[in-house]
Design a protein around this motif. Structure first.
Motif, PDB file in Angstrom:
ATOM      1  N   GLN A  37       1.068  -1.328  -0.056  1.00 55.45           N
ATOM      2  CA  GLN A  37      -0.114  -0.192  -0.028  1.00 55.45           C
ATOM      3  C   GLN A  37       0.956   1.293   0.044  1.00 55.45           C
ATOM      4  OE1 GLN A  37      -3.588  -0.037   2.034  1.00 55.45           O
ATOM      5  NE2 GLN A  37      -3.694   2.106   2.620  1.00 55.45           N
ATOM      6  N   VAL A  38       0.462   2.496  -0.555  1.00 56.10           N
ATOM      7  CA  VAL A  38       1.053   3.560  -0.671  1.00 56.10           C
ATOM      8  C   VAL A  38       0.062   4.544  -0.292  1.00 56.10           C
ATOM      9  CG1 VAL A  38       2.053   5.425  -2.274  1.00 56.10           C
ATOM     10  CG2 VAL A  38       2.669   3.041  -2.486  1.00 56.10           C
ATOM     11  N   ASN A  39       0.265   5.323   0.669  1.00 57.73           N
ATOM     12  CA  ASN A  39      -0.558   6.169   1.157  1.00 57.73           C
ATOM     13  C   ASN A  39       0.082   7.813   0.615  1.00 57.73           C
ATOM     14  OD1 ASN A  39      -2.522   5.093   2.849  1.00 57.73           O
ATOM     15  ND2 ASN A  39      -0.658   4.294   3.945  1.00 57.73           N
ATOM     16  N   VAL A  40      -0.962   8.608   0.085  1.00 54.61           N
ATOM     17  CA  VAL A  40      -0.255   9.930  -0.245  1.00 54.61           C
ATOM     18  C   VAL A  40      -1.417  11.060  -0.016  1.00 54.61           C
ATOM     19  CG1 VAL A  40      -1.026   9.574  -2.741  1.00 54.61           C
ATOM     20  CG2 VAL A  40       0.945  11.423  -2.046  1.00 54.61           C
ATOM     21  N   ALA A  41      -1.127  12.329   0.388  1.00 52.04           N
ATOM     22  CA  ALA A  41      -2.120  13.561   0.459  1.00 52.04           C
ATOM     23  C   ALA A  41      -2.316  13.906  -0.983  1.00 52.04           C
ATOM     24  CB  ALA A  41      -1.588  14.365   1.367  1.00 52.04           C
ATOM     25  N   GLU A  42      -3.735  14.223  -1.039  1.00 53.82           N
ATOM     26  CA  GLU A  42      -4.108  14.646  -2.430  1.00 53.82           C
ATOM     27  C   GLU A  42      -3.401  16.010  -2.975  1.00 53.82           C
ATOM     28  OE1 GLU A  42      -8.245  16.235  -2.502  1.00 53.82           O
ATOM     29  OE2 GLU A  42      -8.466  15.871  -4.535  1.00 53.82           O
ATOM     30  N   GLY A  43      -2.870  16.098  -3.904  1.00 50.49           N
ATOM     31  CA  GLY A  43      -2.140  17.395  -4.407  1.00 50.49           C
ATOM     32  C   GLY A  43      -0.659  17.010  -4.342  1.00 50.49           C
ATOM     33  N   ASN A  44      -0.051  15.809  -3.750  1.00 57.77           N
ATOM     34  CA  ASN A  44       1.288  15.609  -3.581  1.00 57.77           C
ATOM     35  C   ASN A  44       1.713  14.770  -4.761  1.00 57.77           C
ATOM     36  OD1 ASN A  44       1.652  17.044  -1.414  1.00 57.77           O
ATOM     37  ND2 ASN A  44       1.933  15.314   0.025  1.00 57.77           N
ATOM     38  N   PRO A  45       2.772  14.467  -5.009  1.00 57.36           N
ATOM     39  CA  PRO A  45       3.355  13.621  -6.182  1.00 57.36           C
ATOM     40  C   PRO A  45       3.464  12.100  -5.582  1.00 57.36           C
ATOM     41  CG  PRO A  45       5.362  14.866  -5.203  1.00 57.36           C
ATOM     42  CD  PRO A  45       4.142  15.392  -4.604  1.00 57.36           C
TER      43      PRO A  45
END
Lengths: 115, 116
Positions: B10-18
């Motif tokens: 799993q990869v978690n990222v915030a919206e707007g981030n690459p």
């Protein structure tokens, strides 16, 4: 919409039973592939047909069989079903089989639940 | 035998981030590499492929992938993630069997979660 049609979308059956999954490839595609997606095994290649003939075989159980008909649709037959056969079964198609660049176009899948 | 590995479940990222979803491969000969995306209760959708040429491949929905031969990697990237990008992503490699007939071998998949 990929153009690949699979029926049925959902199927619930009992252990020991037999089911048939159907796939119609994209118009003009001669190759049909079957894949099984389960939680613990990921996406596993089962079998490939090209213009009616079997061309490649993967981890397909002897209880499973497939064929491709003259109109190029394909059927995957699953017999003596076990609980572990519960999975999402995908059909995919491609234009050719031998030296094409390889992308496959997938149907929406048939979800099989064996109780 | 050809294979691909996706080291992250799993990869978690915030919206707007690459975002980056990793894939490494093991092949004999020149690799044909692919990325697919699977949304819930849907089939796999083709995103992009690398056959030859430019190491940076552009695909659908603003995704791109970078082929790195020395690191045997083919990472999927997007400059700015959207919540709607949340899905299961598969890396795949073309495998040519006996008789010259090819199929795709898939990685285990990486679940991408983009948080608002």
């Amino acid at each position: 919409d990929s153009g690949v049609t699979q029926t049925p979308k959902h199927l619930i059956t009992a252990t020991g039973q037999r089911v048939t999954l159907r796939c119609s490839p994209r118009s003009g595609d001669l190759s049909v592939y079957w894949y099984q997606q389960s939680l613990d095994q990921g996406l596993q290649f089962l079998i490939q047909y090209y213009n009616g003939e079997e061309r490649a075989k993967g981890n397909i159980l002897e209880r499973f069989s497939a064929q491709q008909f003259p109109d190029l649709h394909s059927e995957l037959n699953l017999s003596s079903l076990e609980l572990g056969d519960s999975a999402l079964y995908f059909c995919a198609s491609s234009v050719t089989s031998g030296t094409n660049t390889g992308e496959l176009f997938f149907g929406e899948g048939s979800r099989l639940t064996v109780l | 035998a050809q294979s691909v590995a996706q080291p992250e479940d799993q990869v978690n990222v915030a919206e707007g981030n690459p975002l980056t979803v990793k894939c490494t491969y093991s092949v004999s000969g020149n690799p044909y590499l692919f990325w697919y995306v699977q949304y819930p209760n849907r089939g796999l959708q083709f995103l992009l492929k690398y056959i030859t040429g430019d190491n940076l491949v552009k695909g659908s929905y603003g995704f791109e992938a970078e082929f790195n031969k020395s690191q045997t990697s083919f990472h999927l990237k997007k400059p700015s993630a959207l919540v709607s990008d949340s899905a299961l992503y598969f890396c795949a490699v073309r495998d040519i069997g006996t008789g010259g007939y090819n199929k795709l071998i898939f990685g285990a998949g990486t679940r991408l979660a983009v948080h608002p």
